[in-house]
Design an enzyme around this catalytic site. Structure first.
Site, short mmCIF file in Angstrom:
data_model
loop_
_atom_site.label_atom_id
_atom_site.label_comp_id
_atom_site.label_asym_id
_atom_site.label_seq_id
_atom_site.Cartn_x
_atom_site.Cartn_y
_atom_site.Cartn_z
N GLN A 117 36.12 50.15 45.81
CA GLN A 117 37.20 51.08 46.19
C GLN A 117 37.26 52.31 45.27
OE1 GLN A 117 41.79 50.30 46.92
NE2 GLN A 117 41.44 50.47 44.72
N TYR B 234 39.34 36.57 34.05
CA TYR B 234 39.13 38.02 34.33
C TYR B 234 39.85 38.85 33.27
CZ TYR B 234 40.13 42.59 36.46
OH TYR B 234 40.28 43.95 36.69
N ARG C 275 40.58 49.30 50.12
CA ARG C 275 40.74 48.11 49.28
C ARG C 275 40.03 46.93 49.96
NH1 ARG C 275 41.63 46.18 44.18
NH2 ARG C 275 43.80 45.67 43.77
N GLU D 220 46.26 43.59 34.11
CA GLU D 220 46.20 42.11 34.02
C GLU D 220 46.11 41.68 32.55
OE1 GLU D 220 45.81 39.14 36.15
OE2 GLU D 220 47.01 40.47 37.39
N LEU E 231 33.01 51.31 36.31
CA LEU E 231 33.95 50.67 37.25
C LEU E 231 33.43 49.33 37.74
CD1 LEU E 231 34.93 53.77 39.44
CD2 LEU E 231 35.84 53.07 37.23
N SER F 276 42.56 46.92 32.58
CA SER F 276 43.48 46.47 33.63
C SER F 276 44.83 46.03 33.10
CB SER F 276 42.84 45.28 34.35
OG SER F 276 43.78 44.60 35.12
P1 NAP Z 1 35.99 46.59 43.56
O1 NAP Z 1 36.34 47.28 44.85
O2 NAP Z 1 35.93 45.11 43.52
O3 NAP Z 1 34.55 47.18 43.10
C1 NAP Z 1 33.83 46.56 42.08
C2 NAP Z 1 32.43 47.17 42.02
O4 NAP Z 1 31.69 46.51 40.98
C3 NAP Z 1 31.62 46.99 43.30
O5 NAP Z 1 30.84 48.15 43.50
C4 NAP Z 1 30.71 45.82 42.97
O6 NAP Z 1 29.49 45.80 43.69
C5 NAP Z 1 30.41 46.10 41.50
N1 NAP Z 1 29.94 44.93 40.77
C6 NAP Z 1 30.53 43.70 40.72
N2 NAP Z 1 29.80 42.88 39.92
C7 NAP Z 1 28.74 43.60 39.48
C8 NAP Z 1 27.63 43.31 38.65
N3 NAP Z 1 27.47 42.10 38.11
N4 NAP Z 1 26.73 44.29 38.42
C9 NAP Z 1 26.87 45.53 38.96
N5 NAP Z 1 27.90 45.87 39.77
C10 NAP Z 1 28.82 44.90 40.02
O7 NAP Z 1 36.95 47.05 42.40
P2 NAP Z 1 37.90 48.35 42.31
O8 NAP Z 1 39.23 47.99 42.84
O9 NAP Z 1 37.17 49.52 42.81
O10 NAP Z 1 38.09 48.45 40.71
C11 NAP Z 1 37.20 49.22 39.91
C12 NAP Z 1 37.30 48.76 38.48
O11 NAP Z 1 38.64 48.92 38.01
C13 NAP Z 1 36.97 47.29 38.24
O12 NAP Z 1 36.36 47.19 36.98
C14 NAP Z 1 38.34 46.61 38.20
O13 NAP Z 1 38.28 45.42 37.45
C15 NAP Z 1 39.17 47.68 37.54
N6 NAP Z 1 40.59 47.70 37.89
C16 NAP Z 1 40.98 47.78 39.19
C17 NAP Z 1 42.34 47.86 39.50
C18 NAP Z 1 42.81 47.96 40.93
O14 NAP Z 1 44.01 47.75 41.16
N7 NAP Z 1 41.96 48.31 41.88
C19 NAP Z 1 43.28 47.87 38.47
C20 NAP Z 1 42.84 47.81 37.16
C21 NAP Z 1 41.49 47.74 36.87
P3 NAP Z 1 29.35 45.02 45.12
O15 NAP Z 1 29.81 46.02 46.16
O16 NAP Z 1 27.91 44.72 45.18
O17 NAP Z 1 30.23 43.82 45.04
O1 G4F Z 2 46.03 41.50 45.14
P1 G4F Z 2 45.76 40.55 44.05
O2 G4F Z 2 44.60 39.63 44.22
O3 G4F Z 2 45.64 41.44 42.73
P2 G4F Z 2 45.77 41.10 41.17
O4 G4F Z 2 45.51 39.68 40.89
O5 G4F Z 2 47.06 41.68 40.71
O6 G4F Z 2 44.53 41.93 40.57
C1 G4F Z 2 44.25 43.27 40.99
O7 G4F Z 2 44.95 44.16 40.16
C2 G4F Z 2 44.57 44.13 38.77
C3 G4F Z 2 45.43 45.15 38.03
O8 G4F Z 2 46.66 44.57 37.68
C4 G4F Z 2 43.08 44.46 38.66
F1 G4F Z 2 42.72 44.46 37.36
C5 G4F Z 2 42.28 43.44 39.44
O9 G4F Z 2 40.90 43.81 39.40
C6 G4F Z 2 42.73 43.47 40.90
O10 G4F Z 2 42.42 44.73 41.44
O11 G4F Z 2 47.04 39.64 43.79
C7 G4F Z 2 48.31 40.20 43.54
C8 G4F Z 2 49.37 39.08 43.51
C9 G4F Z 2 48.98 37.88 42.64
O12 G4F Z 2 50.09 37.46 41.91
C10 G4F Z 2 48.62 36.79 43.65
O13 G4F Z 2 48.87 35.47 43.21
O14 G4F Z 2 49.49 38.57 44.85
C11 G4F Z 2 49.55 37.16 44.79
N1 G4F Z 2 49.11 36.61 46.08
C12 G4F Z 2 49.90 35.88 46.92
N2 G4F Z 2 49.19 35.47 47.98
C13 G4F Z 2 47.89 36.70 46.63
C14 G4F Z 2 47.93 35.99 47.82
N3 G4F Z 2 46.78 37.35 46.20
C15 G4F Z 2 45.67 37.28 47.01
N4 G4F Z 2 44.56 37.95 46.62
N5 G4F Z 2 45.67 36.59 48.19
C16 G4F Z 2 46.78 35.91 48.64
O15 G4F Z 2 46.76 35.29 49.70
#
Ligand code: NAP
Ligand code: G4F
Length: 345
Positions: free
Chosen positions: A14, A151, A186, A129, A82, A127
């Site tokens: 994303q 994580y 997403r 988290e 990322l 993050s």
């Molecule tokens: P995402 O949609 O899950 O994208 C993750 C990316 O990492 C994908 O391109 C995935 O490739 C690649 N990847 C996973 N494992 C890998 C590996 N072993 N080697 C090389 N590439 C790998 O995540 P996102 O939401 O864009 O988030 C981007 C970054 O921000 C992540 O590090 C996440 O932990 C961090 N973050 C996200 C949020 C959020 O709310 N979105 C908040 C805080 C931090 P594939 O397509 O092949 O799976």
């Molecule tokens: O959408 P989630 O899976 O996101 P979570 O765990 O907050 O993590 C995301 O945000 C983080 C930043 O704070 C990133 F670092 C991380 O990479 C990722 O992008 O879950 C959000 C909440 C959790 O408490 C989970 O227990 O939603 C609750 N939940 C309830 N039912 C669920 C579900 N989560 C998922 N994925 N699926 C469910 O059915």
């Protein structure tokens, strides 16, 4: 003037897609890393219409030789790391793999920068988290970490090793502590997009109901398009520093689902006891949302709300998209896909 060169790891995700779009618009030459496998996952770059403007390179975070080869080949001005195993729930099932990718992967990139060219700027995707069980206060750069999943623990390592390489070697290394940010791009495993895509599928008659785990978890949800602007601003700062990016507003999973259901056209009423609540559509008497314990985590984070005052003051960053607009954006996009008969991915 010479074009700036950026390497974005995790371009297929994303944030990778939104950040690539932003950098292309700013005139960068963008290299994006993907994981080589039997099928490529490029739908986000296609949806944004930027696939042709990116140079794709293959990179697996676990393979230091991949990282060295790519960094030496490109010699970028900026690296945005990322790539990560980003699904918290999966980290309980694959904790060792998650640690290797999300913790040691960061170190491998930093070590390569140190050896190859210390002038390369580095961004680490940290993050919220990492804060984990933090009660009900707003969290900022000085709040303590209490990570609650493999994580989050791996991300704490990634965060501190970034700080360490900045302090020890003078590398421009910064870390963005980002609260949850969502979008039509997403992944459907994350709760927001699971909710919007499934509700649209139910309305279209292709799914029966939406099963969720912990309804009561509260998150500070923003729009990914706004957050990647903050990421870029951190990298243009005079000094490398760490910043929280958040909206400062939190809602429960139940509130998100309830609002999304209204926007799809359901007329819900909630029934049952606190731990077994379910939502019924008053018009059809069908159960639309119900609990499934399988989605509960061994340890969850119940509440996250961020304070991005420092980013506002020092970077001039603030999020534009509000909660309601975000839910609407995601619902409208899934509806469009559903109408076109497209697979919702
Ligand atoms: P995402 O949609 O899950 O994208 C993750 C990316 O990492 C994908 O391109 C995935 O490739 C690649 N990847 C996973 N494992 C890998 C590996 N072993 N080697 C090389 N590439 C790998 O995540 P996102 O939401 O864009 O988030 C981007 C970054 O921000 C992540 O590090 C996440 O932990 C961090 N973050 C996200 C949020 C959020 O709310 N979105 C908040 C805080 C931090 P594939 O397509 O092949 O799976
Ligand atoms: O959408 P989630 O899976 O996101 P979570 O765990 O907050 O993590 C995301 O945000 C983080 C930043 O704070 C990133 F670092 C991380 O990479 C990722 O992008 O879950 C959000 C909440 C959790 O408490 C989970 O227990 O939603 C609750 N939940 C309830 N039912 C669920 C579900 N989560 C998922 N994925 N699926 C469910 O059915």
């Amino acid at each position: 003037m010479k074009k700036k060169i950026a390497l974005i790891t995790g371009i297929t995700g994303q944030d990778g897609a939104y950040l690539a779009n932003l950098l292309i618009n700013k005139g960068y030459k963008v290299f994006g890393s993907y994981r080589r496998s039997s099928s490529l996952n490029l739908w986000r770059l296609e949806e944004l219409g930027i696939l042709e403007s990116i140079e794709l390179v293959s990179l697996e975070l676990l393979e230091k030789s991949n990282i060295e080869r790519i960094i030496k080949l490109i010699n970028p001005d900026e690296i945005y790391n990322l790539a990560a195993q980003s699904f918290v729930s999966l980290s309980f099932e694959n904790p060792i793999y998650t640690a290797q990718a999300d913790a040691l992967g960061v170190l491998k990139i930093l070590e390569t920068i140190r050896a190859v060219n210390k002038k390369i700027k580095f961004y680490q995707a940290s993050s919220s988290e990492m804060f984990g069980e933090a009660n009900s206060k707003k969290l900022n750069e000085d709040s303590r970490f209490h990570p609650r999943s493999p994580y989050a623990i791996a991300k704490v390592f990634g965060h501190y090793i970034t700080v360490n390489y900045r302090e020890a070697y003078g590398i421009f290394a910064c870390s963005g502590i980002l609260f949850n940010h969502e979008s039509p791009l997403r992944g459907t495993e994350f709760v927001t997009r699971k909710i919007t895509s499934t509700l649209v599928e139910i309305q279209a008659g292709r799914k029966k109901n939406l099963e969720l785990g912990n309804y009561y978890a509260r998150r500070d949800w923003g729009f990914a398009g706004d957050f990647v602007e903050g990421i870029w601003k951190m990298m243009q700062n005079k000094q490398p520093k760490d910043y929280v990016l958040a909206t400062g507003e939190e809602h429960s999973v139940k509130e998100f689902a309830d609002l999304a259901a209204k926007m799809v056209g359901f007329n819900l009423t909630w029934k049952g006891s606190k731990h077994n609540e379910y939502a019924v559509d008053k018009n059809t008497n069908k159960i639309i949302i119900k609990k499934n314990q399988e989605y509960n985590r061994p340890a969850d984070v119940s509440f996250l709300k961020g304070d991005s005052t420092k980013a506002k003051k020092e970077l001039g960053w603030k999020p534009k998209v509000k909660f309601k607009e975000l839910v609407k954006l995601m619902i409208e996009n899934d509806k469009k896909k559903s109408l076109k008969g497209k697979i919702i991915q």
